[in-house]
Design a protein around this motif. Structure first.
Motif, PDB file in Angstrom:
ATOM      1  N   TYR A  82     -24.818  18.316  61.268  1.00 19.85           N
ATOM      2  CA  TYR A  82     -25.971  18.496  62.142  1.00 19.85           C
ATOM      3  C   TYR A  82     -25.768  17.763  63.459  1.00 19.85           C
ATOM      4  O   TYR A  82     -26.041  18.322  64.543  1.00 19.85           O
ATOM      5  CB  TYR A  82     -27.227  18.005  61.430  1.00 19.85           C
ATOM      6  CG  TYR A  82     -28.432  17.927  62.347  1.00 19.85           C
ATOM      7  CD1 TYR A  82     -29.087  19.084  62.766  1.00 19.85           C
ATOM      8  CD2 TYR A  82     -28.913  16.687  62.794  1.00 19.85           C
ATOM      9  CE1 TYR A  82     -30.183  19.000  63.607  1.00 19.85           C
ATOM     10  CE2 TYR A  82     -30.004  16.610  63.633  1.00 19.85           C
ATOM     11  CZ  TYR A  82     -30.645  17.769  64.042  1.00 19.85           C
ATOM     12  OH  TYR A  82     -31.714  17.691  64.891  1.00 19.85           O
ATOM     13  N   LEU A  83     -25.288  16.495  63.338  1.00 18.56           N
ATOM     14  CA  LEU A  83     -25.051  15.740  64.567  1.00 18.56           C
ATOM     15  C   LEU A  83     -23.985  16.409  65.432  1.00 18.56           C
ATOM     16  O   LEU A  83     -24.122  16.492  66.659  1.00 18.56           O
ATOM     17  CB  LEU A  83     -24.637  14.308  64.220  1.00 18.56           C
ATOM     18  CG  LEU A  83     -25.728  13.453  63.549  1.00 18.56           C
ATOM     19  CD1 LEU A  83     -25.142  12.094  63.150  1.00 18.56           C
ATOM     20  CD2 LEU A  83     -26.934  13.261  64.477  1.00 18.56           C
ATOM     21  N   ARG A  84     -22.927  16.861  64.734  1.00 14.42           N
ATOM     22  CA  ARG A  84     -21.877  17.530  65.506  1.00 14.42           C
ATOM     23  C   ARG A  84     -22.404  18.813  66.145  1.00 14.42           C
ATOM     24  O   ARG A  84     -22.101  19.115  67.307  1.00 14.42           O
ATOM     25  CB  ARG A  84     -20.699  17.851  64.588  1.00 14.42           C
ATOM     26  CG  ARG A  84     -19.828  16.640  64.299  1.00 14.42           C
ATOM     27  CD  ARG A  84     -18.485  17.076  63.696  1.00 14.42           C
ATOM     28  NE  ARG A  84     -18.648  17.727  62.406  1.00 14.42           N
ATOM     29  CZ  ARG A  84     -18.632  17.082  61.254  1.00 14.42           C
ATOM     30  NH1 ARG A  84     -18.437  15.766  61.216  1.00 14.42           N
ATOM     31  NH2 ARG A  84     -18.783  17.733  60.111  1.00 14.42           N
ATOM     32  N   GLU A  85     -23.205  19.537  65.398  1.00 14.56           N
ATOM     33  CA  GLU A  85     -23.746  20.766  65.959  1.00 14.56           C
ATOM     34  C   GLU A  85     -24.695  20.474  67.114  1.00 14.56           C
ATOM     35  O   GLU A  85     -24.680  21.178  68.134  1.00 14.56           O
ATOM     36  CB  GLU A  85     -24.469  21.558  64.871  1.00 14.56           C
ATOM     37  CG  GLU A  85     -23.536  22.154  63.824  1.00 14.56           C
ATOM     38  CD  GLU A  85     -24.292  22.873  62.744  1.00 14.56           C
ATOM     39  OE1 GLU A  85     -25.545  22.901  62.834  1.00 14.56           O
ATOM     40  OE2 GLU A  85     -23.647  23.416  61.820  1.00 14.56           O
ATOM     41  N   ARG A  86     -25.569  19.384  66.926  1.00 20.11           N
ATOM     42  CA  ARG A  86     -26.474  19.039  68.016  1.00 20.11           C
ATOM     43  C   ARG A  86     -25.699  18.590  69.239  1.00 20.11           C
ATOM     44  O   ARG A  86     -26.036  18.978  70.375  1.00 20.11           O
ATOM     45  CB  ARG A  86     -27.444  17.943  67.556  1.00 20.11           C
ATOM     46  CG  ARG A  86     -28.539  17.644  68.576  1.00 20.11           C
ATOM     47  CD  ARG A  86     -29.523  16.649  68.021  1.00 20.11           C
ATOM     48  NE  ARG A  86     -28.900  15.343  67.837  1.00 20.11           N
ATOM     49  CZ  ARG A  86     -29.555  14.267  67.356  1.00 20.11           C
ATOM     50  NH1 ARG A  86     -30.835  14.388  67.008  1.00 20.11           N
ATOM     51  NH2 ARG A  86     -28.936  13.122  67.208  1.00 20.11           N
ATOM     52  N   GLN A  87     -24.672  17.761  69.001  1.00 23.47           N
ATOM     53  CA  GLN A  87     -23.856  17.337  70.131  1.00 23.47           C
ATOM     54  C   GLN A  87     -23.159  18.536  70.769  1.00 23.47           C
ATOM     55  O   GLN A  87     -23.050  18.634  72.005  1.00 23.47           O
ATOM     56  CB  GLN A  87     -22.806  16.306  69.668  1.00 23.47           C
ATOM     57  CG  GLN A  87     -21.962  15.725  70.791  1.00 23.47           C
ATOM     58  CD  GLN A  87     -22.803  14.901  71.763  1.00 23.47           C
ATOM     59  OE1 GLN A  87     -23.807  14.294  71.373  1.00 23.47           O
ATOM     60  NE2 GLN A  87     -22.417  14.922  73.043  1.00 23.47           N
ATOM     61  N   ALA A  88     -22.734  19.443  69.914  1.00 25.60           N
ATOM     62  CA  ALA A  88     -22.087  20.641  70.448  1.00 25.60           C
ATOM     63  C   ALA A  88     -23.071  21.472  71.258  1.00 25.60           C
ATOM     64  O   ALA A  88     -22.722  22.013  72.314  1.00 25.60           O
ATOM     65  CB  ALA A  88     -21.511  21.464  69.296  1.00 25.60           C
ATOM     66  N   VAL A  89     -24.342  21.518  70.747  1.00 28.57           N
ATOM     67  CA  VAL A  89     -25.352  22.274  71.500  1.00 28.57           C
ATOM     68  C   VAL A  89     -25.636  21.607  72.845  1.00 28.57           C
ATOM     69  O   VAL A  89     -25.761  22.282  73.879  1.00 28.57           O
ATOM     70  CB  VAL A  89     -26.632  22.406  70.662  1.00 28.57           C
ATOM     71  CG1 VAL A  89     -27.769  22.973  71.504  1.00 28.57           C
ATOM     72  CG2 VAL A  89     -26.390  23.293  69.445  1.00 28.57           C
ATOM     73  N   GLU A  90     -25.760  20.255  72.803  1.00 30.44           N
ATOM     74  CA  GLU A  90     -25.991  19.550  74.068  1.00 30.44           C
ATOM     75  C   GLU A  90     -24.829  19.744  75.028  1.00 30.44           C
ATOM     76  O   GLU A  90     -25.032  19.983  76.230  1.00 30.44           O
ATOM     77  CB  GLU A  90     -26.218  18.063  73.779  1.00 30.44           C
ATOM     78  CG  GLU A  90     -27.515  17.767  73.017  1.00 30.44           C
ATOM     79  CD  GLU A  90     -27.652  16.295  72.681  1.00 30.44           C
ATOM     80  OE1 GLU A  90     -26.693  15.542  72.979  1.00 30.44           O
ATOM     81  OE2 GLU A  90     -28.716  15.907  72.131  1.00 30.44           O
ATOM     82  N   ASP A  91     -23.638  19.613  74.482  1.00 29.87           N
ATOM     83  CA  ASP A  91     -22.470  19.837  75.355  1.00 29.87           C
ATOM     84  C   ASP A  91     -22.462  21.254  75.882  1.00 29.87           C
ATOM     85  O   ASP A  91     -22.137  21.492  77.061  1.00 29.87           O
ATOM     86  CB  ASP A  91     -21.186  19.562  74.572  1.00 29.87           C
ATOM     87  CG  ASP A  91     -21.067  18.101  74.170  1.00 29.87           C
ATOM     88  OD1 ASP A  91     -21.776  17.267  74.782  1.00 29.87           O
ATOM     89  OD2 ASP A  91     -20.291  17.792  73.225  1.00 29.87           O
ATOM     90  N   MET A  92     -22.835  22.159  75.015  1.00 31.84           N
ATOM     91  CA  MET A  92     -22.862  23.548  75.458  1.00 31.84           C
ATOM     92  C   MET A  92     -23.916  23.777  76.529  1.00 31.84           C
ATOM     93  O   MET A  92     -23.693  24.512  77.508  1.00 31.84           O
ATOM     94  CB  MET A  92     -23.125  24.465  74.248  1.00 31.84           C
ATOM     95  CG  MET A  92     -22.972  25.947  74.545  1.00 31.84           C
ATOM     96  SD  MET A  92     -23.269  26.942  73.078  1.00 31.84           S
ATOM     97  CE  MET A  92     -21.925  26.369  72.040  1.00 31.84           C
TER      98      MET A  92
END
Length: 927
Positions: A599-609
């Motif tokens: 989840y954290l990786r996905e959230r970070q990925a979403v923020e980065d995206m």
């Protein structure tokens, strides 16, 4: 036509075999593999496969034809079948005819097209365009049965017997491929239809049966290839008959006494209404049952099989028949076939523990991988410990591969194996079953201490020489046939049989194991196939089962066989639950932590995206701003080429118009130049025509003048000769008197010659003047006519021809006038010649009056004054010269007439050629 022989191992070409002129449709190989027969429509040839040379050739009449030539199995006989239904048997070595089969019965006479022979070579089946099958007994050489197929069968396309491992080659099942694309399998003894493959919608084109009769390969009419399992097709047929022995159980609430038994069965016999063999058998068996107080229920199965008898059969043959193996296994394991319970397990889907199974166990067959995933998932849903068992795929894989077409049976076989033959395996989970391995080590220590000491010396534990065999259930070290043979014995015996098999495998392999000194060698040995006789291993297992002491025997520590319960599967909890629960909790915690990390990786990925999107949006806006002037400049630059292109189009249009005008002018100039050239050519032709006409006229005039001059010279010469002759005639009679009057005579002669010459010259001038005047007139007329023709058109050509004809007529008239004038001149000259001759005669008579001319020759002879021979010759010569002159004149006039005709003909040809040229160039006429 030729045949190629290939090596199956190296896939290399071995030899070419030539000899057939038409296509080969049948190849039969002798059982020894030394000879082969190839058959075509016109001949059959026997080949020696050792030398690949043709040994013999069968030639037949073209009107007969060959249907098939083949070897009979297990014999040295060649069977040849012809299109006239004649069948001959030949000896292979000597090719001597052994016998001929008689003609088939007239009541069922058919033309044979297809043939099949049993594996023992005793029965020949023949069929054709009929629904009848003829079965020949080759030993008795006669038809022993005629089978009539169903009425919807009109023709038979292929025949083949279905092999069976237990019929000793006397095949009983015949496959019949009919015209409707359905292959029907018939029992030739009972004449019953057993099963059929194919359908009207999906017909079979051709079919072949495997040598052992396990599979049927069929090429369908739609081009697909279907493989059928004979075992599956004959599952319902091969069910054993109902048991002959029925066990009488006690009533639940009332005890059966001896009186009741005697009332039902007297003296141990079953009362029967009639004597029959079946009833005798039932009575005898029932008596034995009553005497032995019935065998144990555990040896009797619900489907009628008896475990003790199966074990006796197994010890006798070493394995169960392949055809009935699966059925026997299902009976031995007493599978409940709980469809509902299994469906509930399958409906739960693929377990998370086996989602990535293909990464750890890459399997080529996707179907096999799916079946393995579903089976393992069903086991994991059944008991949670199986989701963490690392060796479960290795344990279940051979059974999955064997039962991949029936997942329910596959699951229940594996579950039964785990419950019975894997007892106490999970007590030390997740470690290997130390207790089980200790049992194996104790048995090995008792039976082969040397081998065990060798293992201890090289630090080889039971986890290396026993556990790899157990966790893979011997699938890594045995072939398929060996593995099936082993598990025939495993499933037929106590669960301890599997552990004893591990010990027996080590003992039977003690020689290579004692030679191993490295740990890697031991690991390799127990994970790969070895050169070991599985029958010897099985015999060793039975020996160990019988000779192992009870205190170390595994059967004292393992429970007896327990089948799966009917309806619902039993609960499996024979494992340390706390460890499994802990692992489950740990796995859940790891999963939750992994989920949180995901989840954290996905959230970070979403923020980065999102940040990348914002940055991309800014960059896009800047890019659009930069692109706007570029776009305008590009549009401007695009408009400029368009304008230039429009200007170029206009210029091209103007240039095209100018080119068209220039082309028109060029055409006009070319037309004018062509006209001038044609006019010039016409003028040149006219000038050439005039020049030729002048030259012709000049040549004609010259030729005429020369002819006239020559004629005049000839006339003058003739006249001179005539005068000389006359003078000679005149002077000779005169003799001596002539000398006196010589001067006078010469003067007279000169005057006469001058007068004659003057006359001739005057005549020639008159003729020349007249001819010149006529020629001038004629030439003037011709010039006028030609000028008119040049000024006029094509319609005036006829006038030119008429004018030429008129000129020709005039010429002829002139020629006639000249001829008439010549004749008149000759007539005018005749009196002068006569007067001159008269004058000469008178003068002669005057000079010699006493002489007279004799009237006849007699008078000359009588007077003695005959004329001399020379005088007579001179007279004849003068007459001949006169005649020659006349002939020459006639020839001259004929020549003139021929020349005139030739000139008229040439003139006509030139005028006709000019007329044709004018017709071909109408514009010239218009000009």
């Amino acid at each position: 036509m030729f045949l190629t022989c290939m090596e199956t191992v190296t896939k290399q070409l071995v030899s070419w075999m030539r000899g057939h002129e038409s296509s080969v449709f049948s190849i039969s190989v002798h059982a020894s593999g030394r000879y082969a027969i190839t058959t075509s429509s016109d001949t059959a040839q026997l080949w020696d496969l050792d030398t690949f040379q043709r040994k013999r050739k069968l030639n037949i009449l073209q009107s007969v034809g060959i249907q098939k030539v083949f070897f009979l199995p297990l014999t040295n006989t060649i069977l040849s079948c012809f299109k006239d239904n004649s069948i001959f048997a030949w000896e292979c070595d000597t090719l001597v005819c052994k016998y001929q089969l008689p003609a088939p019965p007239e009541s069922s006479s058919i033309l044979y097209k297809v043939f099949a022979v049993t594996r023992d070579g005793q029965i020949l089946a023949a069929g054709g365009k009929s629904n009848h099958l003829h079965l020949w007994c080759l030993e008795a050489k006669q038809v022993f049965r005629i089978i009539q197929m169903p009425t919807k069968v009109r023709a038979i396309r292929h025949l083949e017997f279905l092999p069976d491992s237990f019929d000793a080659g006397s095949n009983q099942v015949l496959g019949v491929l009919c015209q409707d694309g359905i292959m029907r399998f018939v029992n030739i003894q009972t004449c019953k239809l057993l099963f059929e493959i194919g359908s009207l919608d999906e017909g079979i084109s051709s079919s072949a049966i495997s040598p052992h009769g396990r599979y049927i390969a069929s090429i369908m009419e739609n081009g697909s290839l279907n493989i059928y399992s004979v075992q599956t097709l004959t599952k319902e047929i091969n069910k054993p008959p109902p048991p002959l022995v029925k066990v009488i159980e006690d009533l639940p609430k009332r005890k059966v006494n001896s009186g009741d038994l005697k009332m039902k069965v007297t003296s141990g016999r079953v009362q029967r209404p009639a004597k029959s063999r079946e009833n005798k058998i039932q009575a005898r068996i029932l008596k034995q049952d009553l005497t032995g107080n019935f065998e144990n229920k555990k040896n009797e199965f619900s489907d009628g099989l008896n475990k003790k008898r199966l074990q006796i059969l197994l010890k006798g043959y070493g394995e169960y028949p392949m055809k009935y193996r699966m059925f026997i296994w299902r009976s031995l394991l007493q599978l409940p076939e709980n469809h509902t319970a299994f469906s509930n397990l399958i409906d739960k889907g693929i377990h998370v523990a086996f989602l990535n199974l293909q990464k750890k166990y890459p399997i080529k067959s996707r179907k096999l991988l799916r079946v393995l995933q579903r089976t393992l998932s069903a086991l994991a849903h059944w008991s949670s410990i199986f989701s963490d068992t690392p060796y479960l795929p290795l344990l279940a894989f051979p059974f999955v591969k064997l039962f991949q077409n029936n997942q329910l049976i596959c699951f229940e076989v594996v579950a039964t194996l785990i419950i019975n033959w894997c007892q106490h395996w999970f007590e030390y989970f997740p470690n290997p079953p130390i207790n089980i391995l200790s049992m194996i080590e104790n048995v090995l220590a008792f039976h082969d201490k040397e081998l065990l000491q060798h293992f201890i010396t090289h630090d080889i534990t039971s986890q290396l020489y026993a556990w790899p065999l157990l966790e893979t259930v011997f699938s890594e070290v045995l072939t398929r046939e060996e593995w099936l043979k082993l598990f025939d014995n495993v499933f037929s015996n106590h669960p301890s049989f599997l552990l004893m098999t591990v010990v027996a495998y080590n003992i039977c392999s003690r020689a290579p194991l004692l030679n191993c000194n490295l740990k890697d060698d031991f690991e390799y040995f127990f994970h790969h196939r070895n050169n070991l006789d599985i029958s010897a291993v099985i015999r060793e297992v039975y020996r160990l089962m019988d000779t192992t002491p009870t205190d170390i025997h595994p059967d004292s520590m393992l429970d007896v066989f327990v089948a799966l319960t009917k309806g619902q599967y039993p609960v499996f909890n024979q494992y340390p639950k706390f460890i499994v629960d802990r692992q489950t909790q740990e796995r859940e915690r790891i999963r939750i932590r992994d989920d949180e990390l995901d989840y954290l990786r996905e959230r970070q990925a979403v923020e980065d995206m999102q940040a990348e999107l914002d940055q991309q949006r800014v960059e896009d806006e800047a890019w659009y701003q930069k692109q706007e002037p570029l776009r305008k400049a590009e549009e401007t630059r695009r408009e400029t080429p368009l304008q230039e292109e429009e200007m170029m189009i206009q210029q091209r249009q103007k240039l095209a118009a100018v080119k068209r005008e220039l082309k028109v002018k060029e055409v006009h100039l070319q037309d004018a130049a062509r006209r001038r050239l044609l006019q010039l050519q016409q003028e040149q032709r006219e000038m050439e025509l005039r020049r030729l006409d002048d030259e012709i006229e000049r040549k004609n005039l010259t030729r005429n003048q020369e002819a006239i001059a020559k004629e005049m010279r000839e006339d003058a010469d003739a006249n001179k000769r005539k005068v000389d002759l006359e003078d000679h005639m005149f002077h000779r009679p005169i003799g001596t008197d002539q000398t006196q009057n010589q001067n006078t005579q010469k003067l007279i002669e000169e005057n006469l010659a001058k007068a004659e010459q003057a006359c001739l010259n005057t005549d020639w001038r008159i003729q020349a003047l007249h001819k010149q005047r006529c020629n001038d007139l004629h030439r003037n007329e011709c010039y006028q006519e030609v000028a008119k023709l040049l000024r006029k058109n094509r319609k005036k050509e006829m006038e030119v021809l008429n004018a030429v004809m008129e000129g020709e007529a005039k010429k002829w008239e002139e020629a006639e006038e000249q001829d008439f004038h010549l004749k008149s001149e000759k007539k005018a000259a005749a009196p002068s010649d006569a007067s001159r001759r008269w004058f000469l005669e008178n003068e002669i008579h005057a000079q010699h009056p006493c002489h007279r001319v004799p009237r006849c020759q007699d008078e000359w002879v009588a007077s003695g004054r005959l004329p001399r021979t020379s005088q007579l010759k001179d007279i004849s010569e003068m007459e001949s010269l006169t005649q020659i002159s006349l002939n020459q004149r006639k020839t001259h006039w004929d020549t003139m007439e021929w020349d005139l005709t030739e000139r008229v003909r040439n003139l006509r040809q030139r005028l006709a050629t000019q007329a044709r040229n004018r017709c071909q160039t109408p514009h010239l006429l218009a000009t």
